[in-house]
Design a protein around this motif. Structure first.
Motif, PDB file in Angstrom:
ATOM      1  N   ARG A   1       0.838  -1.216   0.000  1.00  0.00           N
ATOM      2  CA  ARG A   1       0.000   0.000   0.000  1.00  0.00           C
ATOM      3  C   ARG A   1       0.861   1.249   0.000  1.00  0.00           C
ATOM      4  NH1 ARG A   1      -4.232  -1.966   4.518  1.00  0.00           N
ATOM      5  NH2 ARG A   1      -5.465  -3.316   3.182  1.00  0.00           N
TER       6      ARG A   1
ATOM      7  N   LYS B   1       2.230   1.805  -3.284  1.00  0.00           N
ATOM      8  CA  LYS B   1       1.179   1.825  -4.311  1.00  0.00           C
ATOM      9  C   LYS B   1       1.358   0.674  -5.309  1.00  0.00           C
ATOM     10  CE  LYS B   1       0.366   6.658  -3.685  1.00  0.00           C
ATOM     11  NZ  LYS B   1       0.379   7.994  -4.168  1.00  0.00           N
TER      12      LYS B   1
ATOM     13  N   GLU C   1      -0.075  -2.953  -6.639  1.00  0.00           N
ATOM     14  CA  GLU C   1      -1.310  -3.731  -6.694  1.00  0.00           C
ATOM     15  C   GLU C   1      -1.030  -5.166  -6.295  1.00  0.00           C
ATOM     16  OE1 GLU C   1      -4.333  -5.447 -10.080  1.00  0.00           O
ATOM     17  OE2 GLU C   1      -3.250  -3.607 -10.493  1.00  0.00           O
TER      18      GLU C   1
END
Length: 63
Positions: free
Chosen positions: A21, A24, A26
């Motif tokens: 997270r 960033k 996925e």
């Protein structure tokens, strides 16, 4: 680029998720899980490639 993590201990997942997270990144879950392997093992019992003792030895080794 795709990064695959194998043999991750469940206790490390929260840290990996937070790191992803923050960066960033996925995340996607594996399509294979314990249920998948158990189903494959059960289907293997029907195989004609191994005799009954070989099947039992193999299935027992996976559990």
């Amino acid at each position: 680029m795709e990064l695959v993590l194998k043999n991750v201990q469940k206790k490390h997942l929260p840290l990996i998720i937070e790191l992803a997270r923050a960066l960033k990144i996925e995340l996607s879950e594996s399509g294979e899980d314990d249920k998948y392997y158990l189903t494959a093992m059960e289907e293997g019992r029907k195989s004609i490639l191994l005799n009954d003792m070989e099947k039992l030895d193999f299935i027992t080794s996976l559990k």
